[in-house]
Design a protein around this motif. Structure first.
Motif, mmCIF file in Angstrom:
data_model
loop_
_atom_site.group_PDB
_atom_site.id
_atom_site.type_symbol
_atom_site.label_atom_id
_atom_site.label_comp_id
_atom_site.label_asym_id
_atom_site.label_seq_id
_atom_site.Cartn_x
_atom_site.Cartn_y
_atom_site.Cartn_z
ATOM 1 N N ILE A 51 59.243 68.198 52.434
ATOM 2 C CA ILE A 51 59.445 67.205 52.860
ATOM 3 C C ILE A 51 58.458 66.500 51.762
ATOM 4 N N PHE A 52 59.049 65.504 51.324
ATOM 5 C CA PHE A 52 58.873 64.627 50.676
ATOM 6 C C PHE A 52 58.228 63.334 51.369
ATOM 7 N N ARG A 53 57.479 62.656 50.249
ATOM 8 C CA ARG A 53 56.514 61.646 51.268
ATOM 9 C C ARG A 53 58.276 60.368 51.765
ATOM 10 N N ASP A 54 58.828 60.607 50.431
ATOM 11 C CA ASP A 54 60.067 59.836 51.152
ATOM 12 C C ASP A 54 61.216 59.910 52.531
ATOM 13 N N GLY A 55 61.054 61.059 52.854
ATOM 14 C CA GLY A 55 61.465 61.223 53.494
ATOM 15 C C GLY A 55 62.661 62.362 52.919
ATOM 16 N N ARG A 56 62.290 62.622 51.800
ATOM 17 C CA ARG A 56 63.498 63.973 52.210
ATOM 18 C C ARG A 56 63.052 65.428 51.370
ATOM 19 N N THR A 57 64.194 65.572 51.919
ATOM 20 C CA THR A 57 63.941 67.478 52.440
ATOM 21 C C THR A 57 64.639 68.597 51.404
ATOM 22 N N ASP A 58 64.203 69.599 51.060
ATOM 23 C CA ASP A 58 64.835 70.662 50.514
ATOM 24 C C ASP A 58 64.772 72.320 51.056
ATOM 25 N N TYR A 59 65.602 72.142 50.741
ATOM 26 C CA TYR A 59 65.400 74.131 51.281
ATOM 27 C C TYR A 59 66.173 75.166 50.099
ATOM 28 N N LEU A 60 65.686 76.263 50.640
ATOM 29 C CA LEU A 60 65.903 77.720 49.615
ATOM 30 C C LEU A 60 67.262 77.790 50.229
ATOM 31 N N ASN A 61 68.413 77.829 49.205
ATOM 32 C CA ASN A 61 69.434 78.322 49.325
ATOM 33 C C ASN A 61 69.440 79.361 50.483
ATOM 34 N N PRO A 62 69.306 80.177 50.794
ATOM 35 C CA PRO A 62 69.551 81.415 52.077
ATOM 36 C C PRO A 62 69.297 80.752 52.979
#
Length: 115
Positions: A51-62
Motif C-alpha cells: 500500500i503506497f502513501r497515496d493509497g494505491r494498492t498492489d498484490y501478488l497475482n495469486p
C-alpha cells in the motif's frame, strides 16, 4: 529507526481467514510504501502486497481477490486480511516499511494453513 511489530498469525484450516496486523513506531503517513512479504521454509522471501502513501494498492497475482491490504493512520497500523487461505501459503509473514532512504522489517508472524 522505524520499528514494526506483526501479530495475528496462527493456525487455520484451508479456506479459512486470518487478519495480520503491523504496528509501526512512526507516523505511517510519512512512509512511502508499506508492504507484506512471506517466506516459506527453504524458499526465498516473496512480496505479497503493498500500500503506497497515496493509497494505491498492489498484490501478488495469486492473492488478488483473496487478500486485502489496508491501513489506519490513527493507529499507525497496516493490515493484511487473508481469506480463502491455501496450504501452500503457510509461511512467516513479514511487514516492511520502505522509503527512498530506508527499509525496515518486523520480526514476522507465522501463518500455518492446514489441509
Amino acid at each position: 529507526q522505524v520499528k514494526l511489530a506483526e501479530s495475528g498469525g496462527g493456525l487455520v484450516q484451508a479456506g479459512g481467514s486470518l487478519r495480520l496486523s503491523c504496528v509501526v513506531s512512526v507516523n505511517i503517513a510519512s512512509i512511502t510504501t508499506m508492504a507484506w512479504f512471506r517466506q516459506a521454509p527453504e524458499k526465498q522471501r516473496e512480496w505479497v502486497a503493498s500500500i503506497f502513501r497515496d493509497g494505491r494498492t498492489d498484490y501478488l497475482n495469486p492473492v488478488k481477490g483473496r487478500f486485502t491490504i489496508s491501513r489506519e493512520f490513527d493507529k499507525n497500523s497496516v493490515y493484511l486480511q487473508m481469506d480463502n487461505l491455501k496450504p501452500e501459503e503457510t509461511a512467516v509473514y513479514f511487514c516492511e516499511a520502505a522509503s527512498v532512504s530506508y527499509e525496515y522489517w518486523g520480526q514476522g508472524t507465522q501463518v500455518t494453513v492446514s489441509s
